[in-house]
Design a protein around this motif. Sequence first.
Motif, PDB file in Angstrom:
ATOM      1  N   TRP A 187       4.030  57.198-131.622  1.00  0.00           N
ATOM      2  CA  TRP A 187       4.694  57.277-130.312  1.00  0.00           C
ATOM      3  C   TRP A 187       5.912  58.197-130.393  1.00  0.00           C
ATOM      4  O   TRP A 187       6.185  58.966-129.483  1.00  0.00           O
ATOM      5  CB  TRP A 187       5.099  55.865-129.881  1.00  0.00           C
ATOM      6  N   THR A 188       6.659  58.116-131.505  1.00  0.00           N
ATOM      7  CA  THR A 188       7.817  58.986-131.688  1.00  0.00           C
ATOM      8  C   THR A 188       7.383  60.445-131.726  1.00  0.00           C
ATOM      9  O   THR A 188       7.989  61.307-131.082  1.00  0.00           O
ATOM     10  CB  THR A 188       8.532  58.633-133.009  1.00  0.00           C
TER      11      THR A 188
ATOM     12  N   THR B 265       6.281  61.474-128.208  1.00  0.00           N
ATOM     13  CA  THR B 265       7.407  61.601-127.288  1.00  0.00           C
ATOM     14  C   THR B 265       8.211  62.870-127.563  1.00  0.00           C
ATOM     15  O   THR B 265       8.785  63.459-126.642  1.00  0.00           O
ATOM     16  CB  THR B 265       8.322  60.361-127.396  1.00  0.00           C
TER      17      THR B 265
ATOM     18  N   ILE C  74      10.438  58.972-120.158  1.00  0.00           N
ATOM     19  CA  ILE C  74      10.750  57.656-119.606  1.00  0.00           C
ATOM     20  C   ILE C  74       9.936  57.387-118.346  1.00  0.00           C
ATOM     21  O   ILE C  74      10.256  56.495-117.561  1.00  0.00           O
ATOM     22  CB  ILE C  74      12.255  57.504-119.299  1.00  0.00           C
TER      23      ILE C  74
ATOM     24  N   TYR D 269      22.863  59.400-133.113  1.00  0.00           N
ATOM     25  CA  TYR D 269      22.131  59.269-131.845  1.00  0.00           C
ATOM     26  C   TYR D 269      22.180  57.846-131.303  1.00  0.00           C
ATOM     27  O   TYR D 269      21.554  57.554-130.303  1.00  0.00           O
ATOM     28  CB  TYR D 269      20.656  59.646-132.044  1.00  0.00           C
TER      29      TYR D 269
ATOM     30  N   GLY E 264      21.113  58.651-127.684  1.00  0.00           N
ATOM     31  CA  GLY E 264      19.802  58.101-127.990  1.00  0.00           C
ATOM     32  C   GLY E 264      18.983  57.855-126.745  1.00  0.00           C
ATOM     33  O   GLY E 264      17.779  57.646-126.807  1.00  0.00           O
ATOM     34  N   LEU E 265      19.647  57.846-125.593  1.00  0.00           N
ATOM     35  CA  LEU E 265      18.903  57.610-124.365  1.00  0.00           C
ATOM     36  C   LEU E 265      18.109  58.841-123.947  1.00  0.00           C
ATOM     37  O   LEU E 265      17.309  58.783-123.038  1.00  0.00           O
ATOM     38  CB  LEU E 265      19.854  57.149-123.265  1.00  0.00           C
TER      39      LEU E 265
ATOM     40  N   TYR F 159      15.313  60.249-124.949  1.00  0.00           N
ATOM     41  CA  TYR F 159      14.243  59.850-125.862  1.00  0.00           C
ATOM     42  C   TYR F 159      13.534  61.033-126.503  1.00  0.00           C
ATOM     43  O   TYR F 159      13.186  60.983-127.680  1.00  0.00           O
ATOM     44  CB  TYR F 159      13.204  58.997-125.122  1.00  0.00           C
TER      45      TYR F 159
ATOM     46  N   LEU G 159      15.789  62.464-129.206  1.00  0.00           N
ATOM     47  CA  LEU G 159      15.833  61.511-130.332  1.00  0.00           C
ATOM     48  C   LEU G 159      14.529  61.578-131.126  1.00  0.00           C
ATOM     49  O   LEU G 159      14.538  61.594-132.359  1.00  0.00           O
ATOM     50  CB  LEU G 159      16.063  60.084-129.799  1.00  0.00           C
ATOM     51  N   SER G 160      13.413  61.649-130.407  1.00  0.00           N
ATOM     52  CA  SER G 160      12.115  61.677-131.075  1.00  0.00           C
ATOM     53  C   SER G 160      11.927  62.949-131.883  1.00  0.00           C
ATOM     54  O   SER G 160      11.412  62.915-133.004  1.00  0.00           O
ATOM     55  CB  SER G 160      10.986  61.578-130.055  1.00  0.00           C
TER      56      SER G 160
ATOM     57  N   SER H  78      14.050  62.666-134.937  1.00  0.00           N
ATOM     58  CA  SER H  78      13.480  61.693-135.859  1.00  0.00           C
ATOM     59  C   SER H  78      12.249  62.252-136.557  1.00  0.00           C
ATOM     60  O   SER H  78      12.080  62.093-137.762  1.00  0.00           O
ATOM     61  CB  SER H  78      13.089  60.418-135.104  1.00  0.00           C
TER      62      SER H  78
ATOM     63  N   VAL I  45      16.199  55.903-138.486  1.00  0.00           N
ATOM     64  CA  VAL I  45      15.160  56.329-137.537  1.00  0.00           C
ATOM     65  C   VAL I  45      14.390  55.114-137.020  1.00  0.00           C
ATOM     66  O   VAL I  45      14.246  54.936-135.809  1.00  0.00           O
ATOM     67  CB  VAL I  45      14.181  57.334-138.186  1.00  0.00           C
TER      68      VAL I  45
ATOM     69  N   ASN J 244      15.540  51.970-128.876  1.00  0.00           N
ATOM     70  CA  ASN J 244      15.507  52.714-127.619  1.00  0.00           C
ATOM     71  C   ASN J 244      14.128  52.780-126.992  1.00  0.00           C
ATOM     72  O   ASN J 244      13.972  52.542-125.808  1.00  0.00           O
ATOM     73  CB  ASN J 244      15.996  54.145-127.845  1.00  0.00           C
ATOM     74  N   MET J 245      13.125  53.100-127.792  1.00  0.00           N
ATOM     75  CA  MET J 245      11.842  53.393-127.184  1.00  0.00           C
ATOM     76  C   MET J 245      10.956  52.165-127.012  1.00  0.00           C
ATOM     77  O   MET J 245       9.999  52.195-126.260  1.00  0.00           O
ATOM     78  CB  MET J 245      11.130  54.473-127.987  1.00  0.00           C
TER      79      MET J 245
END
Lengths: 276, 290
Positions: free
Chosen positions: A30-31, A34, A43, A233, A238-239, A241, A244-245, A248, B118, B125-126
Amino acid sequence: MARAVTTNRKITMTVIAWSIGFLIFFPILWTILTSFKTEAEAIASPPSFMFFNWTTENYGVVMERSNYFRFFMNSVVISVGSTVIGLIIAVPAAWSMAFVPGKRTKDVLMWMLSTKMLPPVGVLIPIYLIFKNVGLLDTRTGLVIVLTLINLPIIIWMLYTYFKEIPVDILEAARMDGASLRNEIIYVLTPMAVPGIASTMLLNIILAWNEAFWTLNLTAANAAPLTAFIASYSSPEGLFYAKLSAASTMAIAPILIMGWFSQKQLVRGLTFGAVK
Amino acid sequence: MSTQHSRSAARIMISPSVLLLLAWMIIPLSLTLYFSFLRYNLLMPGANPFVGFENYSYFLTDPAFFSALTNTLLLVGGVLIITIVGGVLLALLLDQPMFGQGIVRILVIAPFFVMPTVSALVWKNMFMNPVNGLFAFAAKAVGLQPFDFLAHAPLASIILIVSWQWLPFATLILLTAMQSLDSERLEAAEMDGAGPFARFFYMVVPHLSRAITVVILIQTIFLLSVFAEILVTTNGGPGTSSTNLTYLVYAQSLLNFDVGGGSAGGVVAIILANIVAIFLMRMIGKNLDA
């Protein structure tokens, strides 16, 4: 297996295992997915799994805005540096304990392992204050020193269990033939020890790359590796996404790939040879 | 046969490691011990008088200590139960004949390689975010009210995150152990009329007991020091509801600059870790003889 396995049973097992494997892997998947979405799509409700407009802009933004390369290089220098220095110190020690064991070798090994049991928080304050006084705080050198020391027992132990498996007869034969200690190491031992050293190196780079107590507490702006970069983040960035993804994904990709290659070594390395 | 020559060479080769680890152990440890008896705060420079056990009595009677101790035990215990029960079941499953076993293994083991910051942020968040997280979507889809995991069940949420990280480790070790179980013996038992449960509890579990012990001990060492996951998700809150001992000492020393109090907490953490360590060392020491 002597028993014939029915195809039905095998198919059922395959379906169950794949579903559970997918479920466990899902957060990572999913990361990654995204990271290729726009912030709006990331989102969106309902979330789209595959059918969105794939974009790589997040990667560009993360690299540009946050000087990603610097964090990445810090991670590389700290994890590879501490592992290589650790190996240089550990190889002779493990070699001598495996091939010239004395009466106290076992005690020395156990004592080395016991240093690993020291909870980091128990020595956080002195290390922090010493580093502050000698100017090692927030430097790569400082982190390389700490990570070398905390991983040294694991490196020695892993090497020791590998070296133990090298047949001593060969060494003795070489000695009989008049090989000096130096030649013995270079021509006989090294070729047989390389696979073990390589596995040890791989596992320790992984451990050092993901270490998140000392790297978070001893760095600020200069020497911060990816663990600290991602921690930045935590809020409110971090919001975002998708960004952040992307950050990451870049932080975990190299180590995930290395990790898949080191599955077997992981078991023996982290159990100090107790499970093989 | 080791000669005098090779023995002295061995001593020279081993000494750098020994000296470094000795220094790494003794210097910081004695400093921590020393600081723990001083009234020493970085915000109040000046004399740091010797105060005996004042820091200890302060730290040990602080209600935050009690809640941190409870949280530490819940965190370690919770993660151990989840990862071991889950790990045994997964190892059993992965040991069955199936298509694409190698790929499933790769999928299952992946979380172990994800750095703690991570995994914590991705989950926070997700997945757990009450507005945009996937769990909130799922709840709304079936007509439920989204649940704010980290605000209302912070410790349970952290246990979930940490379990996800450690499940692969337990699975991998238990699977390795399970693969060394002689399948002929299992088949013989089956022919003798032992059902699947009997085989599991009387043959598989005893065979795994050693690997399970190793998993418990090694995970405990790491789980006592969980830090990054708490730092980036809850900061130990709300209140102290997700503060563990490691985080409490960190907060005391690097956020409140209370060197004396933090050191006393550090010593307490060391003592607790040592109790666990003694058992682990015995386990591994026994194996060394074998």
